[in-house]
Design a protein around this motif. Sequence first.
Motif, PDB file in Angstrom:
ATOM      1  N   LEU A   1      14.877   4.870  -5.291  1.00 13.74           N
ATOM      2  CA  LEU A   1      16.195   5.300  -4.818  1.00 13.74           C
ATOM      3  C   LEU A   1      16.062   6.415  -3.794  1.00 13.74           C
ATOM      4  O   LEU A   1      16.785   6.444  -2.791  1.00 13.74           O
ATOM      5  CB  LEU A   1      17.025   5.767  -6.013  1.00 13.74           C
ATOM      6  N   GLY A   2      15.115   7.321  -4.046  1.00 16.20           N
ATOM      7  CA  GLY A   2      14.885   8.405  -3.096  1.00 16.20           C
ATOM      8  C   GLY A   2      14.398   7.896  -1.759  1.00 16.20           C
ATOM      9  O   GLY A   2      14.804   8.402  -0.706  1.00 16.20           O
ATOM     10  N   ALA A   3      13.519   6.889  -1.772  1.00 19.38           N
ATOM     11  CA  ALA A   3      13.018   6.322  -0.522  1.00 19.38           C
ATOM     12  C   ALA A   3      14.158   5.708   0.288  1.00 19.38           C
ATOM     13  O   ALA A   3      14.230   5.880   1.514  1.00 19.38           O
ATOM     14  CB  ALA A   3      11.950   5.268  -0.816  1.00 19.38           C
ATOM     15  N   LEU A   4      15.057   5.006  -0.389  1.00 22.33           N
ATOM     16  CA  LEU A   4      16.198   4.408   0.312  1.00 22.33           C
ATOM     17  C   LEU A   4      17.136   5.478   0.851  1.00 22.33           C
ATOM     18  O   LEU A   4      17.666   5.357   1.956  1.00 22.33           O
ATOM     19  CB  LEU A   4      16.955   3.472  -0.642  1.00 22.33           C
ATOM     20  N   ALA A   5      17.329   6.535   0.080  1.00 22.06           N
ATOM     21  CA  ALA A   5      18.218   7.623   0.515  1.00 22.06           C
ATOM     22  C   ALA A   5      17.659   8.339   1.735  1.00 22.06           C
ATOM     23  O   ALA A   5      18.418   8.892   2.538  1.00 22.06           O
ATOM     24  CB  ALA A   5      18.418   8.615  -0.637  1.00 22.06           C
TER      25      ALA A   5
ATOM     26  N   ALA B   1      20.260  -0.632  -1.505  1.00 20.46           N
ATOM     27  CA  ALA B   1      19.442  -1.347  -0.520  1.00 20.46           C
ATOM     28  C   ALA B   1      20.293  -2.129   0.476  1.00 20.46           C
ATOM     29  O   ALA B   1      19.862  -2.356   1.608  1.00 20.46           O
ATOM     30  CB  ALA B   1      18.479  -2.291  -1.237  1.00 20.46           C
ATOM     31  N   GLY B   2      21.480  -2.553   0.058  1.00 22.05           N
ATOM     32  CA  GLY B   2      22.353  -3.298   0.972  1.00 22.05           C
ATOM     33  C   GLY B   2      22.311  -4.794   0.712  1.00 22.05           C
ATOM     34  O   GLY B   2      21.390  -5.310   0.069  1.00 22.05           O
ATOM     35  N   PRO B   3      23.306  -5.514   1.221  1.00 21.98           N
ATOM     36  CA  PRO B   3      23.420  -6.958   0.941  1.00 21.98           C
ATOM     37  C   PRO B   3      22.294  -7.796   1.523  1.00 21.98           C
ATOM     38  O   PRO B   3      22.022  -8.886   1.042  1.00 21.98           O
ATOM     39  CB  PRO B   3      24.766  -7.334   1.578  1.00 21.98           C
ATOM     40  N   GLY B   4      21.610  -7.309   2.554  1.00 18.33           N
ATOM     41  CA  GLY B   4      20.546  -8.096   3.174  1.00 18.33           C
ATOM     42  C   GLY B   4      19.184  -7.920   2.541  1.00 18.33           C
ATOM     43  O   GLY B   4      18.206  -8.533   2.981  1.00 18.33           O
ATOM     44  N   ALA B   5      19.086  -7.101   1.494  1.00 14.08           N
ATOM     45  CA  ALA B   5      17.789  -6.826   0.868  1.00 14.08           C
ATOM     46  C   ALA B   5      17.288  -8.048   0.105  1.00 14.08           C
ATOM     47  O   ALA B   5      18.053  -8.720  -0.579  1.00 14.08           O
ATOM     48  CB  ALA B   5      17.901  -5.635  -0.075  1.00 14.08           C
ATOM     49  N   GLY B   6      16.015  -8.324   0.228  1.00 13.24           N
ATOM     50  CA  GLY B   6      15.427  -9.454  -0.469  1.00 13.24           C
ATOM     51  C   GLY B   6      15.296  -9.204  -1.959  1.00 13.24           C
ATOM     52  O   GLY B   6      14.990  -8.098  -2.381  1.00 13.24           O
TER      53      GLY B   6
ATOM     54  N   ARG C   1       0.830  -1.212   0.000  1.00 12.85           N
ATOM     55  CA  ARG C   1       0.000   0.000   0.000  1.00 12.85           C
ATOM     56  C   ARG C   1       0.861   1.257   0.000  1.00 12.85           C
ATOM     57  O   ARG C   1       0.539   2.239  -0.689  1.00 12.85           O
ATOM     58  CB  ARG C   1      -0.920  -0.009   1.218  1.00 12.85           C
ATOM     59  N   ALA C   2       1.957   1.228   0.739  1.00 14.78           N
ATOM     60  CA  ALA C   2       2.866   2.380   0.756  1.00 14.78           C
ATOM     61  C   ALA C   2       3.461   2.616  -0.625  1.00 14.78           C
ATOM     62  O   ALA C   2       3.661   3.756  -1.050  1.00 14.78           O
ATOM     63  CB  ALA C   2       3.982   2.153   1.780  1.00 14.78           C
ATOM     64  N   GLY C   3       3.748   1.518  -1.339  1.00 14.68           N
ATOM     65  CA  GLY C   3       4.258   1.647  -2.691  1.00 14.68           C
ATOM     66  C   GLY C   3       3.239   2.291  -3.616  1.00 14.68           C
ATOM     67  O   GLY C   3       3.581   3.143  -4.457  1.00 14.68           O
ATOM     68  N   LEU C   4       1.981   1.893  -3.478  1.00 15.85           N
ATOM     69  CA  LEU C   4       0.917   2.500  -4.281  1.00 15.85           C
ATOM     70  C   LEU C   4       0.817   3.998  -4.019  1.00 15.85           C
ATOM     71  O   LEU C   4       0.688   4.799  -4.956  1.00 15.85           O
ATOM     72  CB  LEU C   4      -0.424   1.832  -3.966  1.00 15.85           C
ATOM     73  N   LEU C   5       0.889   4.384  -2.744  1.00 15.01           N
ATOM     74  CA  LEU C   5       0.780   5.801  -2.393  1.00 15.01           C
ATOM     75  C   LEU C   5       1.991   6.589  -2.895  1.00 15.01           C
ATOM     76  O   LEU C   5       1.853   7.726  -3.356  1.00 15.01           O
ATOM     77  CB  LEU C   5       0.649   5.954  -0.873  1.00 15.01           C
ATOM     78  N   ALA C   6       3.160   5.970  -2.811  1.00 15.01           N
ATOM     79  CA  ALA C   6       4.375   6.650  -3.272  1.00 15.01           C
ATOM     80  C   ALA C   6       4.368   6.850  -4.779  1.00 15.01           C
ATOM     81  O   ALA C   6       5.082   7.712  -5.296  1.00 15.01           O
ATOM     82  CB  ALA C   6       5.605   5.838  -2.859  1.00 15.01           C
TER      83      ALA C   6
END
Length: 227
Positions: free
Chosen positions: A130-134, A105-110, A20-25
Motif C-alpha cells: 500500500l505504501g508503494a502505491l501511495a 491500484a486502480g481498475p487497470g491493475a492486473g 527483484r524489486a519486490g524482494l528488495l522491498a
Amino acid sequence: GPLAGQGAEMAEQQPGQGFRAGLLAAVPIVLGYLPIAFSFGVAAGKAGLSLTEAGMLSLVIYAGASQFLALALVTGGAPLLVAVATLVAMNLRHLLYGPALMKQAGPGAGRRFAWAWAWGLTDEVFGQALGALARGQRFSEAYMFGLGLAAYAAWVLGTLAGAWAGGGALEAWPALDAALGFMLSALFLALLLSVLNRAALPVVAAAVLATVAGTLIWSGTAGILAG
C-alpha cells in the motif's frame, strides 16, 4: 501459447516494479520476521512440538502473532473447533486487504495471478504494498510475488531455526524474549505511519477507539474485529 503470453506480461515490468524489486522491498519485513519467527519456533519446541510440526504450523497457517495463540490453544487442550474459530475470527481482517489494495491500484491493475500472490498478504506485506502505491509506484503482480515470497520464506525459515535451537534458547535473555513479542506490531505500525495522511486520521481514530473499547469490554479478538 496463453501461458507464455501471461509469463511475458508478468516479466515486462518497469524498473523498480518487478520481482527483484519486490524482494528488495521485503528486506525490512524479513528483518522483522526472522527474530519473531525464531521466537515462535522456540516456543513451539518448549511446548513439545517437533521441528517438523513447528515448521508445518508456519508453512500452512502463516498467521504471524496468531500462531502464538494457536500454540497456546492447542497445547492448553482447547477443542479443535474452538481453536479454529478463534484463529479465523482474529484473522478476518485479511479479507479486507485484497479489495483495499486493488482499489488503491486502480481498475487497470492486473489480478490474473491474485489466487497465488494473495496468499502472502500479511499485515506487513499489505502495508508495504500500500505504501508503494501511495508513493506513486504502478501495481505489479511480479512485485507482489517477490514481496510475499521473501516474507513467507523468512517466517518459515525463522521458525525452523527456532525449533532447531530448542525450547530453552531464549531463557538466558528474558528481556529479548519479551521485546520480540512487540516487533510485529511495531513493524506494521511503522509501515502504516509512512503512508498516513490527514484524510485518514478520523478513520484511524475511530479504529483505535473501537479496538480499545472492544478489548476492554469483551476481548482482544473482539477489539480487533470492532476496529
